[in-house]
Enzyme design. Structure first.
Site, PDB file in Angstrom:
ATOM      1  N   ASN A  85      11.623  -0.512  -7.119  1.00 46.65           N
ATOM      2  CA  ASN A  85      11.774  -1.149  -8.433  1.00 46.65           C
ATOM      3  C   ASN A  85      10.450  -1.061  -9.177  1.00 46.65           C
ATOM      4  O   ASN A  85       9.416  -1.479  -8.651  1.00 46.65           O
ATOM      5  CB  ASN A  85      12.159  -2.624  -8.265  1.00 46.65           C
ATOM      6  CG  ASN A  85      12.593  -3.242  -9.574  1.00 46.65           C
ATOM      7  OD1 ASN A  85      13.655  -2.899 -10.100  1.00 46.65           O
ATOM      8  ND2 ASN A  85      11.775  -4.112 -10.124  1.00 46.65           N
ATOM      9  N   GLU A  86      10.496  -0.502 -10.345  1.00 49.27           N
ATOM     10  CA  GLU A  86       9.321  -0.482 -11.225  1.00 49.27           C
ATOM     11  C   GLU A  86       8.021  -0.224 -10.459  1.00 49.27           C
ATOM     12  O   GLU A  86       7.109  -1.061 -10.448  1.00 49.27           O
ATOM     13  CB  GLU A  86       9.227  -1.792 -12.015  1.00 49.27           C
ATOM     14  CG  GLU A  86      10.389  -1.981 -12.965  1.00 49.27           C
ATOM     15  CD  GLU A  86      10.202  -3.153 -13.930  1.00 49.27           C
ATOM     16  OE1 GLU A  86       9.437  -4.069 -13.617  1.00 49.27           O
ATOM     17  OE2 GLU A  86      10.844  -3.132 -14.994  1.00 49.27           O
TER      18      GLU A  86
ATOM     19  N   GLU B 169      17.642  -1.687 -17.079  1.00 49.71           N
ATOM     20  CA  GLU B 169      17.594  -3.137 -17.304  1.00 49.71           C
ATOM     21  C   GLU B 169      17.375  -3.412 -18.790  1.00 49.71           C
ATOM     22  O   GLU B 169      16.631  -2.689 -19.460  1.00 49.71           O
ATOM     23  CB  GLU B 169      16.409  -3.774 -16.570  1.00 49.71           C
ATOM     24  CG  GLU B 169      16.490  -3.785 -15.067  1.00 49.71           C
ATOM     25  CD  GLU B 169      15.240  -4.415 -14.463  1.00 49.71           C
ATOM     26  OE1 GLU B 169      14.565  -5.218 -15.138  1.00 49.71           O
ATOM     27  OE2 GLU B 169      14.928  -4.077 -13.311  1.00 49.71           O
TER      28      GLU B 169
ATOM     29  N   GLU C 133      12.469 -16.573 -11.807  1.00 50.70           N
ATOM     30  CA  GLU C 133      13.191 -16.083 -12.989  1.00 50.70           C
ATOM     31  C   GLU C 133      14.423 -16.913 -13.322  1.00 50.70           C
ATOM     32  O   GLU C 133      15.380 -16.409 -13.915  1.00 50.70           O
ATOM     33  CB  GLU C 133      13.508 -14.603 -12.806  1.00 50.70           C
ATOM     34  CG  GLU C 133      12.207 -13.811 -12.752  1.00 50.70           C
ATOM     35  CD  GLU C 133      12.364 -12.310 -12.703  1.00 50.70           C
ATOM     36  OE1 GLU C 133      11.627 -11.619 -13.418  1.00 50.70           O
ATOM     37  OE2 GLU C 133      13.218 -11.826 -11.947  1.00 50.70           O
TER      38      GLU C 133
ATOM     39  N   CYS D 230       0.858  -1.182   0.000  1.00 51.03           N
ATOM     40  CA  CYS D 230       0.000   0.000   0.000  1.00 51.03           C
ATOM     41  C   CYS D 230       0.897   1.236   0.000  1.00 51.03           C
ATOM     42  O   CYS D 230       1.843   1.319   0.774  1.00 51.03           O
ATOM     43  CB  CYS D 230      -0.864  -0.021   1.252  1.00 51.03           C
ATOM     44  SG  CYS D 230      -1.707   1.535   1.525  1.00 51.03           S
TER      45      CYS D 230
HETATM   46  C1  GLA Z   1      11.637  -6.320 -14.501  1.00 52.37           C
HETATM   47  C2  GLA Z   1      12.129  -6.320 -13.063  1.00 52.37           C
HETATM   48  C3  GLA Z   1      13.256  -7.268 -12.807  1.00 52.37           C
HETATM   49  C4  GLA Z   1      13.040  -8.561 -13.536  1.00 52.37           C
HETATM   50  C5  GLA Z   1      12.904  -8.251 -15.008  1.00 52.37           C
HETATM   51  C6  GLA Z   1      12.783  -9.465 -15.872  1.00 52.37           C
HETATM   52  O1  GLA Z   1      12.179  -5.354 -15.265  1.00 52.37           O
HETATM   53  O2  GLA Z   1      12.490  -5.035 -12.623  1.00 52.37           O
HETATM   54  O3  GLA Z   1      13.342  -7.485 -11.411  1.00 52.37           O
HETATM   55  O4  GLA Z   1      11.911  -9.190 -13.055  1.00 52.37           O
HETATM   56  O5  GLA Z   1      11.741  -7.506 -15.200  1.00 52.37           O
HETATM   57  O6  GLA Z   1      12.770  -9.128 -17.228  1.00 52.37           O
HETATM   58 ZN    ZN Z   2      -3.762   1.347   0.539  1.00 53.58          ZN
END
Ligand code: GLA
Ligand code: ZN
Length: 699
Positions: free
Chosen positions: A152-153, A317, A365, A118
């Site tokens: 991350n993302e 990446e 992965e 959250c």
């Molecule tokens: C994303 C994530 C990574 C990994 C890659 C795999 O970009 O940030 O941790 O999971 O995908 O392609």
């Molecule tokens: Zn929330």
């Protein structure tokens, strides 16, 4: 605060997760040997390492990470250190269930996966700040620390009570009074008027899902929440390490359509990072488009990411070989790794970073490509490909001081517009294709090596000679004024069908287009005809006939001049393409969705008229070969990349220096291998001989 990332060479390396190998020091020893061999100079650490850094609440274990820092420093490398919030440890979710995300039906997740906290939870924010503080205190002064990689993302959304309350506050703050809110949402329709702020609730399949203003505000709010969480994450870092630049890895460009990441407004988010970075995973060698077509889409995404700050950016990446999550995970053909990596550099990236440096032995992965695979050998294709790119980047070192050639063409892209158009409950959902339309307009310029920048509705338009503004359905009157002003002062714009229908509140314009838009294009909009997929029309222009599909705008001419008409149907003979002269500029309106033959002819003429054609010392014969330029006041670098499996030829009006083969080249023909890359540098002293044919970019 903005910290510029100062680099003296390109970054090469990527995500390294040695927390998987803490009990196998020999593996880590070998990794570092192989890093050296592959010319890796950068590792991104700690991205999902929270449970190794804080195995129990308040119990920290940093020794393993200290050791990795030491080893990186022994090799003279850089660390991009991540905050670990992208995946929480089990103890945290167990003890504080409020950190778990709630879905749009109000159900709370159980522990699992990642990227699912959250964004509002005070406990999560506090715990993240705690671990971030520890990381900054411990590693902030390490000489190898180059940059912070925040989480991350970022993505997704949470519908918990805390987030609902924040949404209410956000709405209240935005609208101030319930009357304003009701007016803006047009809520008297279907008896939806609000009588109390407490009634404000996010869109949900169990409640409202077609309340257009609410849907759009929720999307805006999700961006706001994510940025707010990001700001809370970076607070201790800004305090303790004010000089270290901050980034977070954006997403984008994934198959099948290489669509821009949809859920967050990156134009807004980019304001808060010091440098833009993103994760690029094109599915080369798929079975539905040519390599060149995908290269065009990938080039576009790179230009888009560069445009977020109109500056160089990083690839955080990419994969050295295949991924494990495309619908089909193909290997890269020989040469493709170098081709794809250098394409990014050509568009202004200052890195080739990979996910991941050492392949996971198990879990989700384990089959994702990596620099060091399960074979742990320096003789895999992936390893050799990476090593080649490492060598290329070393040869290119001086180009780190360059930027992508400045563009005279800009395409308008606006998240609100994309979201609103998709949600508009009009036209045809399957053929709106806003992103595809942007790609189609971009394509001509990519094939002709004419640089393109993307602009938001708040960007300055004056640096550009040509603004392309496709399907601008939701347009603020302020932007219409801006376009008007831009054209009056000598600019050229191209607008298309489905433009200027609603304002930013998602309310229809009454009495037609905003005045400034009407005056700019010199036409009066009447209606849009939405065609079924098997239907078509024709655009007749200069005695040529082009295919038209999906959308035909009908309009009346006011001050504009007709350039083309419809060929069929009840509106046969009525205007389909116009130009309006205003002040010193011109505004073109393409009233229908045309085939690419039209866009080619149209942009070709316009490019000649405006003088966009690039005079390069290198001539190509194939549109599948791309020539991108990075430059500074001293040197031009020409990145010539062949996005095809067939060898191609270029002609050089030399002399130029071939960077990858380290030799001078005089005039003449050169080969570009299948999926091959040639890079030529042209020194200012030499290029002065050809000054008159070179676009003047620096005065
Ligand atoms: C994303 C994530 C990574 C990994 C890659 C795999 O970009 O940030 O941790 O999971 O995908 O392609
Ligand atoms: Zn929330």
């Amino acid at each position: 605060m903005v910290n510029k990332l100062q680099l003296s060479h390109f970054l090469h390396g990527g995500d390294y997760n040695p927390d998987q190998w803490i009990d196998s020091p020999k593996v880590i020893d070998r990794d570092f040997e192989l890093f050296k061999e592959a010319k890796i100079n950068t590792v991104s650490l700690g991205i999902f390492a929270w449970s190794k850094l804080e195995p129990e609440e308040g119990v920290f274990n940093f020794e393993w990470l200290d050791n990795i820092f030491d080893r990186v420093e022994q090799q003279g490398g850089h660390v991009i250190l991540a905050t670990p919030s992208g995946a929480k440890p089990r103890w945290l979710a167990e003890k504080y269930p409020e950190v778990l995300r709630v879905n749009e039906n109000g159900e709370r997740n159980i522990f699992g996966e990642r990227h699912n906290h959250c964004y509002t939870s005070p406990v999560y924010r506090e715990k993240v700040q705690e671990i971030n503080t520890k990381l900054a205190e411990r590693y902030g002064k390490r000489k190898s620390l180059l940059m912070w990689h925040i989480s991350n993302e970022y993505g997704g959304q949470c519908f918990c009570d805390l987030c609902q309350q924040e949404f209410r506050n956000w709405i209240k703050n935005k609208y101030q009074t319930l009357d304003n809110l009701n007016q803006s949402y047009w809520s008297s329709f279907w008896s939806h008027s609000y009588t109390s702020w407490d009634q404000v609730h996010s869109p949900s399949p169990l409640g409202d899902s077609t309340f257009l203003g609410l849907n759009l505000d929720w999307k805006r709010f999700v961006t706001e929440r994510t940025i707010d969480f990001f700001k809370s994450e970076i607070k201790p870092l800004r305090e303790l390490t004010p000089e270290i630049p901050i980034t977070t890895n954006f997403m984008g460009g994934n198959p099948p359509d290489s669509h821009v990441f949809y859920d967050l407004d990156y134009q807004e988010f980019a304001k808060y990072v010091d440098v833009v970075s993103w994760d690029s995973y094109p599915n080369w060698s798929n079975d539905y488009e040519s390599t060149a077509e995908l290269a065009m889409k990938t080039a576009l995404m790179n230009d888009m990411m560069r445009s977020l700050k109109h500056d160089n950016y990083l690839i955080m990446e990419s994969t050295p070989s295949q991924v494990n999550w495309h619908p089909f995970n193909r290997s890269k053909r020989p040469g493709m790794h170098e081709m794809g990596s250098l394409q990014q550099i050509a568009h202004g990236a200052n890195s080739a970073l990979y996910f991941q440096l050492h392949q996971s032995r198990g879990a989700s992965e384990m089959y994702h490509g990596a620099v060091i695979t399960h074979a742990m050998s320096d003789n895999t294709r992936a390893f050799n490909d990476v090593k080649t790119v490492g060598g290329d980047l070393q040869k290119l070192q001086e180009a780190i001081q360059t930027k992508h050639q400045a563009a005279k063409v800009a395409i308008v892209f606006d998240y609100d517009n994309m979201w609103a158009l998709d949600d508009s409950r009009n036209y045809a959902d399957s053929t709106k294709k806003y992103w595809r339309t942007i790609q189609q307009h971009y394509k001509y310029f990519w094939e002709h090596d004419i640089p393109v920048e993307f602009v938001s509705v708040t960007d300055d338009l004056t640096p550009y000679e040509l603004i392309i503004d496709p399907m601008h359905f939701m347009m603020d009157p302020a932007f219409a004024d801006k376009l008007h002003n831009y054209v009056e002062h000598g600019g050229h714009i191209v607008g298309t069908y489905i433009t200027g229908m609603v304002n930013k509140q998602f309310l229809a314009y009454l009495h037609g287009w905003p005045q400034a838009l009407h005056d700019t294009y010199g036409i009066e909009f009447i209606e849009t005809d939405t065609l079924y997929p098997k239907q078509n029309n024709e655009l007749i222009c200069h005695n040529k006939m082009y295919q038209v599909s999906d959308y035909c705008d009908l309009f009346k001419i006011d001050t504009a001049t007709e350039l083309g008409t419809y060929g069929k149907d009840f509106y046969a003979g009525s205007p389909a393409l116009t130009v309006n002269s205003l002040g010193r500029g011109q505004a073109f309106y393409i009233g229908c969705r045309t085939d690419s033959a039209f866009l080619n002819d149209f942009y070709e003429q316009l490019s000649i008229q405006i003088g966009l054609t690039n005079h390069k010392p290198i001539k190509k014969i194939s549109p599948k070969v791309s020539i991108q330029v990075r430059q500074n006041k001293k040197t031009d670098y020409y990145f010539v990349i062949n996005f095809s499996h067939v060898e191609s030829e270029i002609t050089i009006n030399g002399p130029v220096y071939d960077v990858l083969s380290s030799q001078m080249i005089e005039s003449g023909n050169q080969k570009v291998a299948p999926y091959g890359v040639n890079i030529y540098s042209l020194d200012l002293k030499l290029k002065c001989n050809t000054c008159s044919t070179r676009p003047v970019l620096y005065s």
